[in-house]
Design a protein around this motif. Structure first.
Motif, PDB file in Angstrom:
ATOM      1  N   LEU A   8       0.846  -1.193   0.000  1.00  0.00           N
ATOM      2  CA  LEU A   8       0.000   0.000   0.000  1.00  0.00           C
ATOM      3  C   LEU A   8       0.882   1.242   0.000  1.00  0.00           C
ATOM      4  O   LEU A   8       1.810   1.349   0.809  1.00  0.00           O
ATOM      5  N   VAL A   9       0.618   2.167  -0.921  1.00  0.00           N
ATOM      6  CA  VAL A   9       1.364   3.429  -0.966  1.00  0.00           C
ATOM      7  C   VAL A   9       0.409   4.582  -0.664  1.00  0.00           C
ATOM      8  O   VAL A   9      -0.668   4.683  -1.266  1.00  0.00           O
ATOM      9  N   CYS A  10       0.801   5.442   0.292  1.00  0.00           N
ATOM     10  CA  CYS A  10       0.004   6.606   0.696  1.00  0.00           C
ATOM     11  C   CYS A  10       0.751   7.892   0.340  1.00  0.00           C
ATOM     12  O   CYS A  10       1.988   7.923   0.376  1.00  0.00           O
ATOM     13  N   LEU A  11      -0.005   8.943   0.041  1.00  0.00           N
ATOM     14  CA  LEU A  11       0.563  10.257  -0.266  1.00  0.00           C
ATOM     15  C   LEU A  11      -0.171  11.310   0.540  1.00  0.00           C
ATOM     16  O   LEU A  11      -1.409  11.317   0.573  1.00  0.00           O
ATOM     17  N   GLY A  12       0.595  12.200   1.204  1.00  0.00           N
ATOM     18  CA  GLY A  12      -0.056  13.233   2.005  1.00  0.00           C
ATOM     19  C   GLY A  12       0.910  14.282   2.494  1.00  0.00           C
ATOM     20  O   GLY A  12       2.035  14.402   1.991  1.00  0.00           O
ATOM     21  N   ASN A  13       0.460  15.051   3.484  1.00  0.00           N
ATOM     22  CA  ASN A  13       1.246  16.150   4.041  1.00  0.00           C
ATOM     23  C   ASN A  13       1.755  15.754   5.430  1.00  0.00           C
ATOM     24  O   ASN A  13       0.993  15.772   6.392  1.00  0.00           O
ATOM     25  N   PRO A  14       3.049  15.395   5.541  1.00  0.00           N
ATOM     26  CA  PRO A  14       3.559  14.956   6.849  1.00  0.00           C
ATOM     27  C   PRO A  14       3.725  16.125   7.813  1.00  0.00           C
ATOM     28  O   PRO A  14       4.304  17.152   7.466  1.00  0.00           O
ATOM     29  N   LEU A  15       3.229  15.942   9.018  1.00  0.00           N
ATOM     30  CA  LEU A  15       3.383  16.933  10.093  1.00  0.00           C
ATOM     31  C   LEU A  15       3.840  16.207  11.346  1.00  0.00           C
ATOM     32  O   LEU A  15       3.386  15.091  11.613  1.00  0.00           O
ATOM     33  N   LEU A  16       4.719  16.829  12.109  1.00  0.00           N
ATOM     34  CA  LEU A  16       5.028  16.282  13.427  1.00  0.00           C
ATOM     35  C   LEU A  16       4.031  16.889  14.401  1.00  0.00           C
ATOM     36  O   LEU A  16       3.985  18.100  14.587  1.00  0.00           O
ATOM     37  N   LYS A 161       0.221  -2.430  -4.665  1.00  0.00           N
ATOM     38  CA  LYS A 161      -1.049  -3.028  -5.096  1.00  0.00           C
ATOM     39  C   LYS A 161      -2.181  -2.017  -5.122  1.00  0.00           C
ATOM     40  O   LYS A 161      -3.161  -2.184  -5.849  1.00  0.00           O
ATOM     41  N   LEU A 162      -2.077  -0.962  -4.293  1.00  0.00           N
ATOM     42  CA  LEU A 162      -3.144   0.041  -4.227  1.00  0.00           C
ATOM     43  C   LEU A 162      -2.608   1.331  -3.603  1.00  0.00           C
ATOM     44  O   LEU A 162      -1.514   1.347  -3.018  1.00  0.00           O
ATOM     45  N   PHE A 163      -3.407   2.417  -3.749  1.00  0.00           N
ATOM     46  CA  PHE A 163      -2.943   3.752  -3.372  1.00  0.00           C
ATOM     47  C   PHE A 163      -3.993   4.498  -2.547  1.00  0.00           C
ATOM     48  O   PHE A 163      -5.195   4.340  -2.786  1.00  0.00           O
ATOM     49  N   GLY A 188      -5.110  -1.135 -13.312  1.00  0.00           N
ATOM     50  CA  GLY A 188      -6.228  -1.797 -12.634  1.00  0.00           C
ATOM     51  C   GLY A 188      -6.064  -1.917 -11.126  1.00  0.00           C
ATOM     52  O   GLY A 188      -6.598  -2.832 -10.504  1.00  0.00           O
ATOM     53  N   LYS A 189      -5.321  -0.968 -10.531  1.00  0.00           N
ATOM     54  CA  LYS A 189      -5.129  -0.997  -9.080  1.00  0.00           C
ATOM     55  C   LYS A 189      -6.119  -0.033  -8.411  1.00  0.00           C
ATOM     56  O   LYS A 189      -6.383   1.044  -8.946  1.00  0.00           O
ATOM     57  N   PRO A 190      -6.644  -0.382  -7.231  1.00  0.00           N
ATOM     58  CA  PRO A 190      -7.548   0.535  -6.537  1.00  0.00           C
ATOM     59  C   PRO A 190      -6.852   1.847  -6.159  1.00  0.00           C
ATOM     60  O   PRO A 190      -5.693   1.842  -5.722  1.00  0.00           O
ATOM     61  N   PHE A 191      -7.582   2.947  -6.326  1.00  0.00           N
ATOM     62  CA  PHE A 191      -7.080   4.275  -5.965  1.00  0.00           C
ATOM     63  C   PHE A 191      -8.116   4.919  -5.051  1.00  0.00           C
ATOM     64  O   PHE A 191      -9.279   5.079  -5.435  1.00  0.00           O
ATOM     65  N   VAL A 192      -7.693   5.270  -3.845  1.00  0.00           N
ATOM     66  CA  VAL A 192      -8.621   5.757  -2.817  1.00  0.00           C
ATOM     67  C   VAL A 192      -8.297   7.204  -2.468  1.00  0.00           C
ATOM     68  O   VAL A 192      -7.145   7.537  -2.166  1.00  0.00           O
ATOM     69  N   LEU A 193      -9.313   8.067  -2.506  1.00  0.00           N
ATOM     70  CA  LEU A 193      -9.157   9.479  -2.140  1.00  0.00           C
ATOM     71  C   LEU A 193     -10.028   9.790  -0.937  1.00  0.00           C
ATOM     72  O   LEU A 193     -11.206   9.441  -0.908  1.00  0.00           O
ATOM     73  N   ASN A 194      -9.443  10.438   0.062  1.00  0.00           N
ATOM     74  CA  ASN A 194     -10.222  10.912   1.202  1.00  0.00           C
ATOM     75  C   ASN A 194     -10.490  12.403   1.006  1.00  0.00           C
ATOM     76  O   ASN A 194      -9.570  13.163   0.695  1.00  0.00           O
ATOM     77  N   GLY A 300      -7.865   1.226   8.801  1.00  0.00           N
ATOM     78  CA  GLY A 300      -8.429  -0.124   8.859  1.00  0.00           C
ATOM     79  C   GLY A 300      -9.035  -0.531   7.528  1.00  0.00           C
ATOM     80  O   GLY A 300      -8.865  -1.669   7.062  1.00  0.00           O
ATOM     81  N   PHE A 301      -9.731   0.413   6.899  1.00  0.00           N
ATOM     82  CA  PHE A 301     -10.361   0.182   5.592  1.00  0.00           C
ATOM     83  C   PHE A 301      -9.304  -0.191   4.553  1.00  0.00           C
ATOM     84  O   PHE A 301      -9.439  -1.172   3.821  1.00  0.00           O
ATOM     85  N   MET A 302      -8.216   0.590   4.511  1.00  0.00           N
ATOM     86  CA  MET A 302      -7.146   0.336   3.529  1.00  0.00           C
ATOM     87  C   MET A 302      -6.422  -0.985   3.815  1.00  0.00           C
ATOM     88  O   MET A 302      -6.046  -1.705   2.893  1.00  0.00           O
ATOM     89  N   ALA A 303      -6.237  -1.303   5.090  1.00  0.00           N
ATOM     90  CA  ALA A 303      -5.572  -2.569   5.447  1.00  0.00           C
ATOM     91  C   ALA A 303      -6.382  -3.752   4.926  1.00  0.00           C
ATOM     92  O   ALA A 303      -5.833  -4.701   4.348  1.00  0.00           O
ATOM     93  N   ALA A 304      -7.696  -3.684   5.102  1.00  0.00           N
ATOM     94  CA  ALA A 304      -8.571  -4.776   4.643  1.00  0.00           C
ATOM     95  C   ALA A 304      -8.535  -4.894   3.123  1.00  0.00           C
ATOM     96  O   ALA A 304      -8.459  -6.008   2.580  1.00  0.00           O
ATOM     97  N   LEU A 305      -8.574  -3.756   2.416  1.00  0.00           N
ATOM     98  CA  LEU A 305      -8.494  -3.798   0.948  1.00  0.00           C
ATOM     99  C   LEU A 305      -7.166  -4.409   0.505  1.00  0.00           C
ATOM    100  O   LEU A 305      -7.108  -5.188  -0.448  1.00  0.00           O
ATOM    101  N   THR A 306      -6.086  -4.039   1.210  1.00  0.00           N
ATOM    102  CA  THR A 306      -4.752  -4.565   0.883  1.00  0.00           C
ATOM    103  C   THR A 306      -4.726  -6.088   1.047  1.00  0.00           C
ATOM    104  O   THR A 306      -4.067  -6.795   0.281  1.00  0.00           O
ATOM    105  N   GLN A 307      -5.464  -6.576   2.036  1.00  0.00           N
ATOM    106  CA  GLN A 307      -5.530  -8.024   2.271  1.00  0.00           C
ATOM    107  C   GLN A 307      -6.525  -8.727   1.349  1.00  0.00           C
ATOM    108  O   GLN A 307      -6.700  -9.942   1.443  1.00  0.00           O
TER     109      GLN A 307
END
Length: 342
Positions: A8-16, A161-163, A188-194, A300-307
């Motif tokens: 699973l690959v995620c893209l976002g804005n990292p903040l501490l 496998k998905l993003f 053909g890989k799932p792409f998820v946007l929040n 949790g949603f993304m983990a299940a899709l990955t599995q």
């Protein structure tokens, strides 16, 4: 990145994220309200920038690898285990990004950071006063991600496998999101946007419209749904969650919209129709902090899709992880690994 291929690959804005308890006097010193959420800019000379340095010395200060999509990445890694989740974002070369790297490493997330020499890592100070939290954010380097950083790690993208992309990144690099989403569609890989926040559909409608055709799943909550309906001019009789989800799905045969609404049932809509899923019950006495619950649901949603689990399981696993997260302080997960129980 030899040998490490996150599924699973995620893209976002990292903040501490910093979290610490403060007095009302401390908030008053900086002219902050108990439930403020404000942005500051290091270049502006804003006196509130001093908060980040001062909080380092607070007795109960706690650090979390924050930013919405990074919270989700850590949540997915909590379920999937080490090196299964990779995270792209932009940080500075400083002590704050070192702390982020440590936090991600402890969580099992593969950090694929783009480092900025001249700009500091983004930070969010959460000052807790009773049941309130006042948040001051300096986006810093998070604002400077560029698509060519994906090119440098394209082997990781190709093996994934998905993003998952946090909507906040639509304010930073729509080009990077499109690059990932087009690859996902072509392969053909799932792409998820929040949707991430009401201001995204409101003020970043253009970039959102560009990306939506490539989405397999769109996640949001009821306030983001209402903002979408407003921004896209849906008539008054089509502003319930199912009608809004139907508008996002459009004529797509394989797009699914998932709307969470706190303790009320999660609403899901696709070409197959609408369904709702009641939330897992949790005694109110166990709720510590609801900050980051939506990010945990997505984890949790993304983990299940990955599995490769079915949608019903993905919804339930999202609710399970959100319930665990709100029993912790901040967008965090239990120290000991708990196994998902359907």
């Amino acid at each position: 990145m030899s040998g490490v291929s996150p599924q699973l690959v995620c893209l976002g804005n990292p903040l501490l994220d910093y979290q610490a308890t403060v007095s009302p006097e401390y908030l008053k010193k900086y002219g902050l309200k108990a439930d403020d959420a404000i942005l500051v800019d290091a270049k502006s000379g804003d006196p509130k920038m001093a908060i980040f340095e001062e909080m380092l010395g607070f007795d109960d200060v706690k650090f979390v690898a924050g930013g919405a999509a990074q919270n989700t990445a850590r949540g997915a890694a909590y379920v999937l285990g080490r090196n299964q989740v990779g995270y792209f974002g932009s940080v500075g070369e400083d002590k704050y990004s070192e702390r982020l790297l440590q936090e991600n490493n402890a969580a099992g997330v593969v950090s694929l950071y783009q480092f900025q020499k001249e700009i500091g890592t983004g930070k969010c100070a959460a000052m807790i006063n009773g049941h309130y939290r006042s948040m001051v954010t300096d986006l810093g380097a998070a604002n400077h991600f560029t698509p060519d950083h994906l090119d440098r790690h394209w082997d990781v993208v190709e093996k994934a496998k998905l993003f998952y992309v946090g909507g906040f990144h639509l304010t930073v690099s729509p080009e990077a999101i499109l690059k990932l989403s087009k690859h996902a569609q072509e392969t053909g890989k799932p792409f998820v946007l929040n949707l991430s926040a009401p201001f995204i559909p409101q003020f970043f409608k253009g970039p959102l419209e560009q990306v939506l055709p490539y989405t397999t799943y769109v996640i949001g909550n009821e306030s983001e749904a209402a903002s979408y309906a407003e921004s896209f001019g849906l008539p008054a009789d089509q502003r319930d969650l199912v009608s809004i989800a139907k508008h996002i799905v459009g004529d797509s045969k394989d797009r699914t919209v998932v709307f969470t609404q706190g303790l009320d049932p999660t609403v899901v809509y696709s070409a197959q129709g609408a369904k709702s899923y009641p939330v897992r019950p949790l005694e109110s006495s166990k709720i510590v902090d609801t900050n980051g619950a939506g990010d945990a649901f997505a984890g949790g949603f993304m983990a299940a899709l990955t599995q490769g689990k079915p949608l019903e399981t993905a919804i339930d696993m999202g609710q399970w992880l959100a319930a665990l997260s709100i029993q912790e302080v901040g967008p965090s997960y239990p120290k000991s690994k708990l196994e998902y129980q359907a």
